[in-house]
Write an enzyme that holds these catalytic residues in place. Structure first.
Site, mmCIF file in Angstrom:
data_model
loop_
_atom_site.group_PDB
_atom_site.id
_atom_site.type_symbol
_atom_site.label_atom_id
_atom_site.label_comp_id
_atom_site.label_asym_id
_atom_site.label_seq_id
_atom_site.Cartn_x
_atom_site.Cartn_y
_atom_site.Cartn_z
ATOM 1 C CE LYS A 202 -65.557 20.773 16.093
ATOM 2 N NZ LYS A 202 -66.286 19.497 16.279
ATOM 3 C CE LYS A 262 -66.622 21.704 12.007
ATOM 4 N NZ LYS A 262 -67.279 20.422 12.359
#
Length: 338
Positions: A202, A262
């Site tokens: 992420k 992400k």
């Protein structure tokens, strides 16, 4: 008739395979199906549906509306819904205490959705940022998000969600060691069948802004000297690739069943490399900023909306992703089913 020399024309004409819809479909290398989609959804504590201004077409859903959405997902062939909470700012605190509330909006939503459509999986975000006044994913001390104290809170949150019937826990905080701590706690409570999809790679991205609007997140760097203005000390540097390999390897070793990249589109290279490196079910999150950009451009007439949506999602499948978390899920499932 004189036959021209072979060299006069190309022996291979790739356009032959592209000349008709049926032939294009017949040789298509990747395909997108409703089963590839996880529906990203924000639930709130009130009634009805509340439009999110920065995400045209996306509403915050009440618990009753979320239950209806679960039924719709079942009918559309969408296998799983990822739920995120919008919490009244007056109820938040610096510690994110409501994250472990047994009768909170997330736990009530889980129960209502599973009662309405038990065949649909429910995935829950494990992070404190929707519940903290400062908007960070963890516990702050002296202007720093502290790792181990945050993990203690995350374990509490994860167990509450698992007991309520969550199928997949998705820790998105990027604290070191949180997957192992959550997995150990689940095993100790006899909840060994609960899955973990780790936000393993992420990045500290500029593409999360509309999501923060959707969940009513606290404003980072709001003037308090103890509130850092960004999340760069715990989310990953967008310039790094090798670090993603190390992060994913650690989460797999700690008990993650699936991993996630992400944001999605700007990090297709990361997704492809993780698939090749680990052969683990790897998902991408088409985040709020990606959604908002497509919708804004489409509403201005700059791109073909439906084609852009399908092309963006197809890119994740082409990169090797097992599936995509996306706000477009119900709309795309309808498009794919005709």
């Amino acid at each position: 008739m004189t036959v021209p020399p072979l060299a006069a024309y190309p022996a291979t004409r790739l356009r032959r395979l592209r000349q008709a819809d049926w032939s294009r479909r017949m040789v298509r290398e990747t395909s997108l199906q409703p089963s590839d989609l996880i529906w990203s959804m924000v639930v709130h504590e009130g009634e009805g549906r509340i439009p999110v201004a920065s995400m045209p077409g996306v509403d915050r859903l009440s618990i009753a509306e979320a239950a209806k959405a679960a039924i719709a997902a079942r009918e559309l062939g969408i296998p799983c819904i990822a739920i995120f909470p919008h919490i009244d700012g007056a109820r938040k605190d610096a510690e994110g205490s409501l994250a472990a509330e047994e009768d909170g909006v997330i736990c009530r939503a889980i129960k209502a959705m599973k009662a309405a459509a038990p065949e649909v999986g429910i995935m829950c975000d494990v992070a404190l940022d929707p519940f903290t006044t400062h908007g960070h994913d963890g516990v702050l001390k002296d202007g720093r998000v502290v790792n181990d104290a945050t993990i203690e809170r995350l374990v509490e949150q994860a167990l509450v969600q698992a007991r309520a019937g969550c199928d997949i826990l998705a820790p998105s905080d990027m604290m070191d060691g949180r997957v192992g701590a959550i997995r150990a706690a689940l095993e100790a409570e006899g909840l060994q069948d609960v899955m973990i999809m780790s936000y393993a790679a992420k990045y500290a991205s500029a593409f999360y802004g509309p999501y923060r609007d959707a969940i009513g997140s606290g404003k980072l760097g709001s003037g308090d000297v103890a509130n850092p203005g960004d999340k760069k000390t715990y989310q990953m540097d967008p310039a790094n690739t090798e670090e993603a390999i190390r992060e994913v390897a650690l989460d797999i070793a700690e008990g993650a069943d699936m991993v996630m990249v992400k944001p999605g589109m700007p990090y297709l290279d990361i997704a492809r490399r993780l698939v090749d490196e680990f052969a683990m079910p790897t998902f991408a999150f088409q985040v709020s900023g990606e959604y908002a950009m497509i919708m804004a451009a489409a509403q201005n007439g700059w791109i073909d909306e439906e084609r852009a949506i399908l092309e963006s999602l197809g890119a994740f499948k082409r990169a090797g992703c097992a599936g995509i978390i996306t706000y477009f899920a119900p709309r795309v499932a309808k498009m794919l089913r005709g």
